[in-house]
Enzyme design. Structure first.
Site, PDB file in Angstrom:
ATOM      1  N   SER A 328      13.986   2.687  -3.226  1.00  0.00           N
ATOM      2  CA  SER A 328      13.410   2.139  -1.991  1.00  0.00           C
ATOM      3  C   SER A 328      14.417   1.952  -0.875  1.00  0.00           C
ATOM      4  CB  SER A 328      12.726   0.804  -2.293  1.00  0.00           C
ATOM      5  OG  SER A 328      11.618   0.996  -3.150  1.00  0.00           O
ATOM      6  N   ASP A 352      -3.512  -1.607   1.327  1.00  0.00           N
ATOM      7  CA  ASP A 352      -2.923  -1.230   0.036  1.00  0.00           C
ATOM      8  C   ASP A 352      -3.695  -1.887  -1.103  1.00  0.00           C
ATOM      9  OD1 ASP A 352      -1.299  -0.621  -2.149  1.00  0.00           O
ATOM     10  OD2 ASP A 352       0.026  -2.334  -1.748  1.00  0.00           O
ATOM     11  N   HIS A 373      -0.493  -5.040  -1.711  1.00  0.00           N
ATOM     12  CA  HIS A 373      -0.054  -5.974  -0.673  1.00  0.00           C
ATOM     13  C   HIS A 373      -1.097  -6.168   0.428  1.00  0.00           C
ATOM     14  CE1 HIS A 373       4.103  -5.073  -2.269  1.00  0.00           C
ATOM     15  NE2 HIS A 373       4.211  -6.368  -2.028  1.00  0.00           N
TER      16      HIS A 373
END
Length: 635
Positions: A328, A352, A373
């Site tokens: 990430s 999401d 999220h």
């Protein structure tokens, strides 16, 4: 009766024979004398210069004088590589009558083991220029020197010579960055300038020592000496002094380098720190390290085998050759690329649900937070490290544009100026896969690239360099290890520097940086515990690199895995945000989440560089990391 006596003795006949013999003897004597006189005239007159020169060579010997190798200092003048006096054992094969007998005697005097004796014999037979000494042994002790002195009359062609030997005071910490010198081998001998390297036994093998060999070595000199019949030097007749090598001043900071090594605390990994505006490499550590001094004098077989067989690979320079999925940590770069390509805007929001699906594909590409999220914009996608956002972004951009945009930051390329042995790692593309596997590129592979997994591989130096370019708002400054070569300053704008990255809206940099700052200071930030008590504004991004791929319905559980199958922890950061002075990349192998096991190390590095109180207490920091349970799984 009278007639018979005349037959038995004929004086005239005997006289004639005598005269003939006398004449022949006289002729032979005159001829031989003439030949002898002619030979003497030829030797004394015609060949006078030839034999005069040969005679002079028997009495006068020209010996090479090796130059003093240049010293290496850190940015503050701290000595990193010096030269210490030592005694070497050398042999000139052309002056040895019985090589085998001489070597056998030397082996007894030096008290060598069978393995050392074999290496000793190999070195004695190494190809060498005529009448140039071969280095048999370095760093002799007093007992060895005394035994050689007592038996000198039995060892023609063998000498004990005083010379300066390379020494690294902080060998383990600096081994990978500085590299080391070692004995010149047969292959190197073929390519070296015989005049410049006359009498020299060592050459830079790796690292800074290898890259700057030309300036560190210097120029050999000569001296003419008179010797006796046994070859012992009687007096010096003349000399041309050697030209010493130039000193190097590096950009490395020994204090910061030592801190980085301590922070890794014996774990496998790497820390690289760069000054974004100048490209100065402040620290470049690969752990574990090794004692580079062993290679200068010639490492013994057992020690070298132990290093090679060590599972932690201490000889492997992870900082420039270690290949790791970036995880990430590349999400800020991808976010900026999406803005440049017009695929997203800073305020674009996605929902999401915890996964992403390609059109007409039942497979679910999951977010690390399985329930998702919810509503995510660009800044929040960086702060919480949302995977779903970047699955969608990668799919819309496609691998071709992803490859182009990420290559602009230096991924998949060598990025530094004077870092010897740097790997270019891998930024995958359609062409690469077709050439490597003979297969087409699949959409699912693009999604893996979108979260820094799959084929994508980076080195810690590449990640630190890309972070520095990001901190510079797209301005490229090539990383470098040397600041001064002799009295000459190494320029900041170096040959091969890549083109700057430009964006149509400068505010995009601010929006990406805002998301990175929230990683450390936001209430949802993946490294929020690391950001507690920050005295400056810091932008960062955590990452977790998978060592192996999980199935669609599998869940990662570190406790159930062998230690070397656990995820790698990564973190990249720069600070202070408004005027970046340092960019850092941290990779700790098999440590788990980057938000805990790598973020704290990056914070310690920036604290040490930016704050007056200097380096933090390493033991307290490591203990705090062990007790920190606030890491975010998968990031």
């Amino acid at each position: 009766m009278r007639q018979r006596r005349e037959t038995l003795k004929n004086p005239e006949h005997e006289l004639r024979i005598f005269r003939i013999r006398a004449f022949l003897a006289a002729f032979l004597i005159v001829t031989l004398t003439g030949l002898l006189m002619g030979r003497l005239v030829y030797l004394q007159v015609v060949q006078h210069e030839v034999y005069s020169t040969r005679s002079e060579k028997n009495r006068v010997r020209v010996e090479p004088l090796p130059p003093t190798r240049g010293l290496i200092h850190d940015r503050n003048g701290v000595l990193l590589a010096e030269n210490r006096p030592t005694y070497n054992l050398t042999l000139i094969r052309e002056r040895v009558e019985d090589l085998d007998a001489t070597l056998a005697l030397l082996e007894r005097l030096m008290e060598l083991s069978p393995e050392e004796a074999e290496a000793f014999r190999v070195r004695s037979r190494q190809r060498q220029r005529p009448f140039q000494p071969s280095l048999l042994m370095s760093d002799l002790n007093e007992a060895q020197i005394a035994r050689l002195a007592v038996n000198r009359h039995l060892l023609p062609g063998v000498e004990v010579e005083a010379q300066l030997l390379r020494y690294y005071p902080d060998a383990h910490i600096m081994a990978h960055a500085l590299g080391y010198v070692g004995r010149i081998n047969a292959e190197e001998l073929k390519t070296l300038d015989p005049g410049r390297y006359a009498g020299t036994h060592f050459i830079g093998k790796t690292g800074v020592e290898r890259f700057y060999e030309d300036v560190l070595h210097g120029q050999a000199g000569l001296r003419k000496v008179e010797t006796n019949a046994r070859g012992r030097v009687l007096r010096e007749l003349g000399r041309t002094d050697p030209v010493p090598g130039q000193n190097l001043r590096l950009t490395l900071d020994k204090g910061l380098q030592s801190l980085a090594y301590e922070l890794l605390d014996g774990r496998r990994g790497s820390i690289v720190a760069i000054v974004p505006k100048t490209g100065e490499i402040l620290a470049m550590v690969s752990a574990p390290g090794f004692d580079s001094n062993q290679f200068v004098t010639g490492i013994d077989v057992a020690s070298y085998r132990a290093l090679q067989e060590d599972l932690d690979l201490p000889l492997f320079n992870r900082a420039i050759r270690g290949h790791y999925p970036p995880g990430s940590t590349i999400k800020p770069f991808l976010a900026l690329a999406g803005l440049v390509e017009g695929v997203i805007t800073p305020d674009r929001v996605i929902n999401d649900p915890g996964f992403y699906q390609l059109p007409n594909d039942s497979r679910r590409y999951r977010n690390w937070l399985r329930w998702g999220h919810g509503r995510v914009d660009m800044e929040r996608s960086i702060a919480v490290s949302n995977n779903t956002y970047y699955y969608a972004l990668a799919h819309e951009m496609g691998i071709d544009r992803l490859h182009e945009q990420m290559s602009a930051f230096g991924f998949g390329q060598r990025v530094a100026y004077d870092v010897f042995g740097e790997s270019q790692a891998l930024m995958p593309s359609r062409e690469w896969k077709r050439g490597r596997f003979g297969q087409s590129w699949f959409p699912g592979e693009t999604l893996s690239v979108g979260i820094g997994q799959g084929y994508w591989q980076v080195t810690p130096l590449q990640l630190a360099t890309a972070t520095a370019v990001l901190a510079n708002r797209g301005e490229w400054v090539m990383p470098r290890l040397a600041s001064h070569v002799g009295d000459r300053e190494v320029p900041q704008r170096l040959p091969g520097t890549k083109r700057d990255i430009t964006v149509s809206n400068p505010l995009w940099w601010d929006r990406v940086f805002s998301g990175m700052e929230k990683v450390l200071t936001g209430h949802e930030g993946t490294a929020r515990r690391t950001g507690v008590g920050l005295e400056y504004r810091m932008a960062g991004k955590s990452g977790t690199a998978q060592v192996f791929s999980l199935g669609q319905d599998q869940r990662y559980n570190a406790d159930q895995l062998a230690e070397r199958l656990r995820d790698h922890a990564l973190f990249m950061a720069f600070a202070p945000l408004e005027d970046p002075q340092i960019a850092v990349s941290v990779i700790v192998e098999n440590a788990g989440g980057g938000s805990t096991h790598a973020a704290h190390l990056a914070r310690a590095m920036t604290d040490a560089w930016l704050l007056d109180e200097g380096a933090p207490d390493v033991e307290e920091l490591l203990e705090a990391m062990e007790n920190d349970t606030g890491s975010v799984a998968g990031n």
